[in-house]
Design a protein around this motif. Sequence first.
Motif, mmCIF file in Angstrom:
data_model
loop_
_atom_site.group_PDB
_atom_site.id
_atom_site.type_symbol
_atom_site.label_atom_id
_atom_site.label_comp_id
_atom_site.label_asym_id
_atom_site.label_seq_id
_atom_site.Cartn_x
_atom_site.Cartn_y
_atom_site.Cartn_z
ATOM 1 N N ARG A 3 0.837 -1.183 0.000
ATOM 2 C CA ARG A 3 0.000 0.000 0.000
ATOM 3 C C ARG A 3 0.879 1.243 0.000
ATOM 4 O O ARG A 3 1.934 1.282 0.634
ATOM 5 N N GLU A 23 3.960 10.830 0.947
ATOM 6 C CA GLU A 23 3.409 9.601 0.386
ATOM 7 C C GLU A 23 4.539 8.584 0.404
ATOM 8 O O GLU A 23 5.599 8.816 -0.182
ATOM 9 N N ARG A 84 -3.863 1.239 7.963
ATOM 10 C CA ARG A 84 -5.043 1.727 7.234
ATOM 11 C C ARG A 84 -5.314 3.206 7.531
ATOM 12 O O ARG A 84 -4.781 3.769 8.490
ATOM 13 N N LYS A 85 -6.146 3.791 6.703
ATOM 14 C CA LYS A 85 -6.552 5.183 6.884
ATOM 15 C C LYS A 85 -7.120 5.394 8.288
ATOM 16 O O LYS A 85 -7.899 4.584 8.773
ATOM 17 N N ALA A 107 -4.680 8.678 3.742
ATOM 18 C CA ALA A 107 -5.137 7.964 2.546
ATOM 19 C C ALA A 107 -4.266 6.734 2.349
ATOM 20 O O ALA A 107 -3.130 6.668 2.835
ATOM 21 N N SER A 108 -4.804 5.760 1.623
ATOM 22 C CA SER A 108 -4.081 4.510 1.384
ATOM 23 C C SER A 108 -4.591 3.907 0.075
ATOM 24 O O SER A 108 -5.799 3.911 -0.187
ATOM 25 N N ARG A 109 -3.644 3.451 -0.765
ATOM 26 C CA ARG A 109 -4.058 2.770 -1.997
ATOM 27 C C ARG A 109 -3.132 1.612 -2.294
ATOM 28 O O ARG A 109 -1.950 1.627 -1.928
ATOM 29 N N LYS A 110 -3.664 0.595 -2.968
ATOM 30 C CA LYS A 110 -2.884 -0.587 -3.296
ATOM 31 C C LYS A 110 -1.863 -0.275 -4.383
ATOM 32 O O LYS A 110 -2.150 0.490 -5.308
ATOM 33 N N GLY A 195 0.307 10.658 -8.649
ATOM 34 C CA GLY A 195 -0.411 10.548 -7.380
ATOM 35 C C GLY A 195 -0.874 11.877 -6.813
ATOM 36 O O GLY A 195 -1.456 11.915 -5.757
#
Length: 196
Positions: A3, A23, A84-85, A107-110, A195
Motif C-alpha cells: 500500500r 506519500e 489503514r486510513k 489515505a491509502s491505496r494498493k 499521485g
Amino acid sequence: MSRLLTLKITLEHSYPEIWRELEVDGRIRLSCFHELIQIAMGWENCHLHLFKKNKDLYMPYGDLLIELNAIDEDYFSIFDLLPRKGCKAVYEYDFGDSWIHLIEVTASRKITGALQAPKLLAGKGACPPEDSGGIYRYCDLLPLLDQPDHEDYEQVEWCLGEDFDPTAFDRKAVRGFLSKYAKEQKLPERDEDEGS
C-alpha cells in the motif's frame, strides 16, 4: 502487493502549526521512515528517537531499547504500525527536548511491484532549530524575534538565530533531499505529478 500511504506528520503543540505530508510505500522499514521524517521536517538526525503505537515502543537496537523493553524498529515496516486510513502513531525525537510528532494515515491505496520512492506532497512551517529547548520554549521565543531590545532577545539569538523565519518551508529543497535519499537507497524515481 503493498500500500502507498499518505501520512500527515504534525509537530505537536506547534504554533504556527508545523507539519509535512508524505506519500510513502508501506513496506519501508521504521528505521528508514525515521530518516524520511528527519529529511521532511528538517531535523539533523543527531539525537535518539522512538515510535510509539498504543503501549508499544519501537526504536534502534541498543542499551536503551533493552532498558525500555522496546522493540527493534528494523524488524517492522510502516504498514505494520499504520495499516489503514485513520491509524495514528507517535514519533519522538530528542529525548531531552522531546519533540513529539503525530503521524496519521490520511489515505491509502494498493500498489504492486518494486518498493516506491517517498514523495513530499505538502508542508507548512519551519522546523525548530536543534537543541532549542523543546516546543514550549520554542513557542515562547517566537514572539521575541522582532523585539531585539527585549531583555531575553539574547536567548532568541542563541536558540533560534537572528534570521530565523518560523513560516519558512522550502518544499523544493526537501523534495531534492528525498530524491537524493531515494537514489542512495536505490528506489525507483517517481514522477512529481504522479499521485497528486
